[in-house]
Write a protein that holds these residues in place. Sequence first.
Motif, mmCIF file in Angstrom:
data_model
loop_
_atom_site.group_PDB
_atom_site.id
_atom_site.type_symbol
_atom_site.label_atom_id
_atom_site.label_comp_id
_atom_site.label_asym_id
_atom_site.label_seq_id
_atom_site.Cartn_x
_atom_site.Cartn_y
_atom_site.Cartn_z
ATOM 1 N N ILE A 143 -7.158 -0.790 -1.216
ATOM 2 C CA ILE A 143 -6.147 -0.684 -2.276
ATOM 3 C C ILE A 143 -5.164 0.447 -1.973
ATOM 4 O O ILE A 143 -3.941 0.305 -2.153
ATOM 5 C CB ILE A 143 -6.839 -0.472 -3.635
ATOM 6 N N ALA A 144 -5.694 1.585 -1.515
ATOM 7 C CA ALA A 144 -4.809 2.718 -1.211
ATOM 8 C C ALA A 144 -3.830 2.366 -0.097
ATOM 9 O O ALA A 144 -2.609 2.638 -0.206
ATOM 10 C CB ALA A 144 -5.652 3.927 -0.823
ATOM 11 N N PHE A 145 -4.301 1.757 0.977
ATOM 12 C CA PHE A 145 -3.420 1.388 2.078
ATOM 13 C C PHE A 145 -2.427 0.306 1.648
ATOM 14 O O PHE A 145 -1.256 0.316 2.062
ATOM 15 C CB PHE A 145 -4.229 0.918 3.283
ATOM 16 N N GLN A 196 3.040 -1.212 0.564
ATOM 17 C CA GLN A 196 4.020 -1.874 -0.289
ATOM 18 C C GLN A 196 5.095 -0.891 -0.764
ATOM 19 O O GLN A 196 6.276 -1.241 -0.875
ATOM 20 C CB GLN A 196 3.318 -2.523 -1.490
ATOM 21 N N ALA A 197 4.683 0.355 -1.062
ATOM 22 C CA ALA A 197 5.668 1.354 -1.497
ATOM 23 C C ALA A 197 6.673 1.642 -0.386
ATOM 24 O O ALA A 197 7.892 1.725 -0.626
ATOM 25 C CB ALA A 197 4.953 2.632 -1.924
ATOM 26 N N MET A 198 6.187 1.773 0.830
ATOM 27 C CA MET A 198 7.098 2.027 1.947
ATOM 28 C C MET A 198 8.000 0.827 2.211
ATOM 29 O O MET A 198 9.186 0.988 2.549
ATOM 30 C CB MET A 198 6.290 2.369 3.202
ATOM 31 N N SER A 199 7.475 -0.372 2.038
ATOM 32 C CA SER A 199 8.299 -1.563 2.255
ATOM 33 C C SER A 199 9.368 -1.687 1.186
ATOM 34 O O SER A 199 10.529 -2.034 1.476
ATOM 35 C CB SER A 199 7.414 -2.809 2.272
ATOM 36 N N ILE A 200 9.012 -1.406 -0.080
ATOM 37 C CA ILE A 200 9.981 -1.522 -1.173
ATOM 38 C C ILE A 200 11.082 -0.473 -1.035
ATOM 39 O O ILE A 200 12.266 -0.740 -1.279
ATOM 40 C CB ILE A 200 9.267 -1.407 -2.525
#
Length: 675
Positions: free
Chosen positions: A112-114, A119-123
């Motif tokens: 979940i952490a990864f 996803q945060a870096m992609s967004i």
Amino acid sequence: MTSMRILRRACAAGNLFGAPNLSAGALFRLLLVAFLVAFSSVALAQESGAQPEAGAATGAEGASQADAAPALPPRWLTRRTSRDPSVLHPSGLARATAAAAITLANLLIPAIAFFVLYQAMSILGVLPADLAAVLRPVFFGLTFASFFYGLSIAVLAPERPSWRLVDVTDAAAEKLIPVIVAMAVIIAGGLALDAFLKATHAPLSFAVAAQGLGAVALGILAMIALRFVAREDDDESQQGASSTWRLLIPVTWAVAALTVVAPLAGFVAFGRFAALQIVFTTAVLMSLVLLLRLADEAISYGFSVQTRIGGFMRQAIGFKPNTISQIGVILAGFARLVVIMIAIMALLAPWGIQSEDVVGTFASAFFGFEIGGFSFSPSAILGAIVVFIIVIVATRGFQRWLDGRLLPQTSLDAGLRTSIHTGVGYVGAAIAGLVAFSYAGLNLQNVAIVASALSVGIGFGLQSIVNNFVSGIILLAERPFKVGDRIEVGQNMGIVQRVSVRATQIQTFDNVTVIVPNADLISGQVVNWMHGDFSARLKIPVGVSYDSDPEQVRRVLLEIAMDNPRVLKIPEPFVSFTDFGADALQFTLFCHVGNINADAGAASDMRFEIARRFREEKIEMPFGQREIHLRDLASIEGLVRELFDGRAATPAPASSQPGQTRAKRRKSAAEAAGE
């Protein structure tokens, strides 16, 4: 601090969610957050699964320690993953659930952490395509490494032998953990290195060399692990694992040797494949052990009387405790089968065998296959069994309705009700068999042909069984006796308890059940005391002395019979002067009772009363006497007198001569000694 708290603080410090573009420092802080998340998740798993846990602190000191402790995982997760080493005999469910919680914590928290970080870096648009191609394998490798480590901790339970799920020694469990950690690191590092070399367009030789080194390292680590297990078992003279699992040790040795030799011989791809299969198979087998134990314990505990499920099934449905336990055992067996099938498909997947192929093969075999021109359909057979059970259950329900509602409203006796109940049961069983055969697709004509072919063998081999079966049908149809009748068969007298097609059960008055074959009842003599009527006539023979008045005897006997409440007044009791016996006048008292089963003790009561009244009336009941007359008594007396006189005139017994001889011998011996 928890992982989420670290993530929030790092994001707030770098303004990650406010700036559209990030600087190099922000990117560095973002990678630092990822490292902290992974580190905290591994620390959480290690804390919950590997480190010993202290007991609950008491008093002010315990409270201060709790306040000073860092805020690690949530309390519910700590409770699920904690394994107290002081508990020497934990329940099977507690061991299985704790191991499952530790495995899930090591799998889900890093995953979940990864995933959130990726996803945060992609967004935010800060993840270049080349970096994304590297981070995905890195994240996957770290997640698998954390899962593999947590699974090993959960199953082996070092420093916690009472919580261990497999039979290995303490020393072997402690030595295997570093080897497993090294394997996990090599796998994660290999995936990361492959992605990095591919992203940087490094020469192929570098990738091949790296894969070969990783395969050799994994093979050597596998040999070390096998050596630890085998050596500890031999040193402590214990069976470290069951014989089935120990068969895998030589196979794994052979695969590990191929893993080391193949890269050195130039077959790098084969060596890497074999090395990955060792790790993957180990993970699947440990997961299989954990899931089998969890399924058994959870289902067994869930289907017990103490749980809500068991209480609901007992109170609402009316199942007995044994029935609930049997349902739990069946469901546990089905769950074990499903888990084993999943493990088999997981092991076959790397070899190119997909789950759809396996499922399709089993489905085709389940719905029908042919052998030598004959078609077999397990699904049809299973459906026929289900139909047979349904018809039998419906028949039992109809029988209960007959016994509880319809038959009690009729004037039929209990024996005829039992015959109807039994007949309905056999008719229902026959219908269930015919419907099941038809559903399975069997032609009844073929069954008749086979039955006719086997009729000769059945006639000779099963002659007694067929004889009893036919006799039972005759008894149920003719009803020479029924349930509840008092009958005599040979030396046995008792009450008929059950009439079946093979034998009849009779309960004697000694509370002994006698099972008589129906053929003996048809061909032999049976006395039924209650065939047409429950009433019966009792006869009590009495003997009195020749000095007694016969009229007085008859009067007393009739009074005794008329005063007994269980004796019927109609027909009227009477006394018969039977005979002039050798020692007494013979009388017989005859009387009738309404129910031979309930009133058979009236004969004993009247005998007690006869003995009492005869004493009061001075009526003697003589016993057998004999007078012996001897002829020629005078001559016999003379012979006896002569015999005694002859014994008196006889000289001293000759037994003194041996005494004199012994005295002479002693004298001669004394003289010889003197000389």
